[in-house]
Design a protein around this motif. Sequence first.
Motif, mmCIF file in Angstrom:
data_model
loop_
_atom_site.group_PDB
_atom_site.id
_atom_site.type_symbol
_atom_site.label_atom_id
_atom_site.label_comp_id
_atom_site.label_asym_id
_atom_site.label_seq_id
_atom_site.Cartn_x
_atom_site.Cartn_y
_atom_site.Cartn_z
ATOM 1 N N ASP A 1 0.817 -1.174 -0.011
ATOM 2 C CA ASP A 1 0.041 0.129 -0.121
ATOM 3 C C ASP A 1 0.716 1.205 0.233
ATOM 4 O OD1 ASP A 1 -2.225 -1.601 0.290
ATOM 5 O OD2 ASP A 1 -2.230 -1.405 2.371
ATOM 6 N N PHE A 2 1.849 1.256 0.636
ATOM 7 C CA PHE A 2 2.940 2.485 0.890
ATOM 8 C C PHE A 2 3.341 2.693 -0.589
ATOM 9 C CE2 PHE A 2 7.251 3.606 1.391
ATOM 10 C CZ PHE A 2 7.178 4.805 1.619
ATOM 11 N N PRO B 1 3.967 4.959 -9.499
ATOM 12 C CA PRO B 1 2.711 4.588 -10.392
ATOM 13 C C PRO B 1 2.818 3.239 -10.823
ATOM 14 C CG PRO B 1 4.492 5.849 -11.410
ATOM 15 C CD PRO B 1 5.300 5.587 -10.030
ATOM 16 N N CYS B 2 3.842 2.314 -10.594
ATOM 17 C CA CYS B 2 3.825 1.006 -11.018
ATOM 18 C C CYS B 2 4.588 0.217 -9.924
ATOM 19 C CB CYS B 2 4.805 0.926 -12.333
ATOM 20 S SG CYS B 2 6.475 1.338 -12.096
ATOM 21 N N LYS B 3 4.309 -1.252 -10.353
ATOM 22 C CA LYS B 3 5.132 -2.192 -9.527
ATOM 23 C C LYS B 3 6.512 -1.973 -9.253
ATOM 24 C CE LYS B 3 2.318 -6.087 -8.345
ATOM 25 N NZ LYS B 3 1.635 -5.402 -7.121
ATOM 26 N N MET B 4 6.825 -2.018 -8.032
ATOM 27 C CA MET B 4 8.321 -1.861 -7.583
ATOM 28 C C MET B 4 9.056 -3.107 -6.954
ATOM 29 S SD MET B 4 8.909 1.253 -8.655
ATOM 30 C CE MET B 4 10.426 1.705 -8.153
ATOM 31 N N TYR C 1 12.557 -0.576 -10.253
ATOM 32 C CA TYR C 1 13.365 -1.181 -9.131
ATOM 33 C C TYR C 1 13.799 -0.021 -8.216
ATOM 34 C CZ TYR C 1 13.724 -4.963 -12.311
ATOM 35 O OH TYR C 1 13.139 -6.246 -13.026
ATOM 36 N N ILE C 2 14.008 -0.390 -6.777
ATOM 37 C CA ILE C 2 14.376 0.452 -5.779
ATOM 38 C C ILE C 2 15.692 -0.180 -5.364
ATOM 39 C CG2 ILE C 2 14.208 1.259 -3.312
ATOM 40 C CD1 ILE C 2 11.069 0.746 -3.880
ATOM 41 N N ALA C 3 16.712 0.713 -5.310
ATOM 42 C CA ALA C 3 18.107 -0.083 -4.642
ATOM 43 C C ALA C 3 18.047 0.203 -3.273
ATOM 44 C CB ALA C 3 19.367 0.774 -5.340
ATOM 45 N N TYR C 4 18.199 -0.975 -2.705
ATOM 46 C CA TYR C 4 18.129 -0.984 -1.183
ATOM 47 C C TYR C 4 19.526 -1.142 -0.630
ATOM 48 C CZ TYR C 4 16.552 -2.595 3.514
ATOM 49 O OH TYR C 4 16.537 -2.635 4.775
ATOM 50 N N ASP D 1 14.685 3.566 -10.020
ATOM 51 C CA ASP D 1 13.948 4.943 -9.929
ATOM 52 C C ASP D 1 14.216 5.452 -8.586
ATOM 53 O OD1 ASP D 1 13.010 4.651 -12.437
ATOM 54 O OD2 ASP D 1 11.097 3.808 -11.806
ATOM 55 N N ALA D 2 14.500 4.684 -7.512
ATOM 56 C CA ALA D 2 14.620 5.124 -5.895
ATOM 57 C C ALA D 2 15.630 4.413 -5.282
ATOM 58 C CB ALA D 2 13.046 4.751 -5.611
ATOM 59 N N ILE D 3 15.905 5.057 -4.064
ATOM 60 C CA ILE D 3 16.923 4.359 -3.032
ATOM 61 C C ILE D 3 16.158 4.407 -1.915
ATOM 62 C CG2 ILE D 3 18.905 4.692 -4.368
ATOM 63 C CD1 ILE D 3 19.458 7.336 -2.808
#
Length: 293
Positions: free
Chosen positions: A9-10, A16-19, A79-82, A110-112
């Motif tokens: 949900d978060f 806007p799309c699946k990450m 993708y999110i780089a963690y 797109d994000a970290i």
Amino acid sequence: MKPYRDYADFLASRFPCKMQKLTVNAGFSCPNRDGSLGFGGCSYCNNDSFSPAIGGTSVTQQLSNARLFFARKYPAMRYIAYFQSYTNTYGDIDHLLSLYREALAVDGVDAIIIGTRPDCVSPKLLDALADINRHNRVIIEYGAESSHDSTLQLVNRCHTWQCTVDAVKMTHQRGIDVGLHFILGLPGESRDMILQTVDAINLVMPETVKFHQLQLIRNTRLALQVNRGEIDIPRFSLDEYIDLCCDIIHRLNPAIAIERFISQAPPNLLLYPQWGLKNYQFTNLLHNRLSHH
């Protein structure tokens, strides 16, 4: 209707799309291991228990390899780089920013998410991250572990709850999302103390929280202390732990997303608890209990 706001949900409220999260090991240490705050780290910590063995390759290489794994099956995935292992804001600021930017330059990222300690962020670093956050979402996850200073001291965390409160405030002031991480069942903590931590979480209002059971890991200082009878840890049965999680859900502000309630150390390292459940099996049991709670 979901029984609580979950991490999906978060993410859906932010992207806007699946990450998909891709874990990066950027070769950091921790101020609680190298002597600047303490030596030997937190008493429960054995970093092998949560780090895939991917050190040594560059951030770009790690992310590109991990992305290939998902891209074949889910071509539209983003993708999110963690940055997960150890303290990922601990180092020279220019070096840190170059690693974060390197991650964001990888195709599809797109994000970290930056995992760190609440005592390891400076206003200067947060200002720089706020700049990045204007174009690519930045999420900072702080290992808070407990709101009780007596507990934090007992496990050699070398920071206070006030540190966490201050870090969350500084991060929120710059428009950056915050995740907090807590361990349930730390030595000396009663059920009431754990629920008091939930009240403390509601006061700082992170966007997300992660909880997991204390795992007693082979060859850690805590395992030795427990073994010698110097320290006692609460030992929850699976049923008791599920009940505790239900109480936490009812007490936590429903706007805060809960990412998880358990984590899994490798079986060869885990001394306690031996529940023998996969994460999804635990979640099913929890949801089942909530529907009757």
